[in-house]
Design a protein around this motif. Structure first.
Motif, PDB file in Angstrom:
ATOM      1  N   ASN A  10       0.839  -1.193   0.000  1.00 20.72           N
ATOM      2  CA  ASN A  10       0.000   0.000   0.000  1.00 20.72           C
ATOM      3  C   ASN A  10       0.879   1.250   0.000  1.00 20.72           C
ATOM      4  O   ASN A  10       2.108   1.168   0.093  1.00 20.72           O
ATOM      5  N   ALA A  11       0.249   2.409  -0.094  1.00 21.30           N
ATOM      6  CA  ALA A  11       0.990   3.671  -0.214  1.00 21.30           C
ATOM      7  C   ALA A  11       1.835   3.956   1.025  1.00 21.30           C
ATOM      8  O   ALA A  11       2.959   4.442   0.914  1.00 21.30           O
ATOM      9  N   ARG A  30       0.741  10.884   0.179  1.00 22.40           N
ATOM     10  CA  ARG A  30      -0.198  11.405  -0.826  1.00 22.40           C
ATOM     11  C   ARG A  30       0.366  11.273  -2.238  1.00 22.40           C
ATOM     12  O   ARG A  30      -0.354  10.920  -3.174  1.00 22.40           O
ATOM     13  N   GLN A  33       0.114   7.724  -3.235  1.00 25.27           N
ATOM     14  CA  GLN A  33      -1.289   7.410  -3.524  1.00 25.27           C
ATOM     15  C   GLN A  33      -1.672   7.869  -4.924  1.00 25.27           C
ATOM     16  O   GLN A  33      -2.363   7.143  -5.650  1.00 25.27           O
TER      17      GLN A  33
END
Length: 83
Positions: A10-11, A30, A33
């Motif tokens: 995941n980010a 961010r 993402q």
């Protein structure tokens, strides 16, 4: 980032791994993402406004930091990707 995206990370995990190698603040959650969103839409182009906004000093400083960053890779015998 694409490497970790394809591994299913995941980010937050990806940000932590990248910042471990390249230093705190190298990327933000961010930013990762946004890239992951592009990848999930099958957009693998490398153009991004992040790169376009940087002036020549940004690139010069990055080049000057390469020996230090490579030393971080060499010291642990190339095991710079932490699993």
């Amino acid at each position: 980032m694409l490497f970790y995206f394809r591994k299913g990370k995941n980010a937050t995990q990806t940000t932590k791994k990248i910042c471990t190698v390249h230093g705190d603040g190298a990327v933000s959650v961010r930013m990762v993402q946004r890239w992951f969103m592009k990848f999930s839409n099958a957009d693998f182009t490398l153009s991004d406004s992040f790169f376009a906004k940087k002036d020549s000093n940004f690139w010069k400083n990055g080049i000057l930091q390469l020996p230090i960053r490579w030393q971080k890779v060499i010291e642990p015998d190339g095991h710079y990707i932490i699993e």
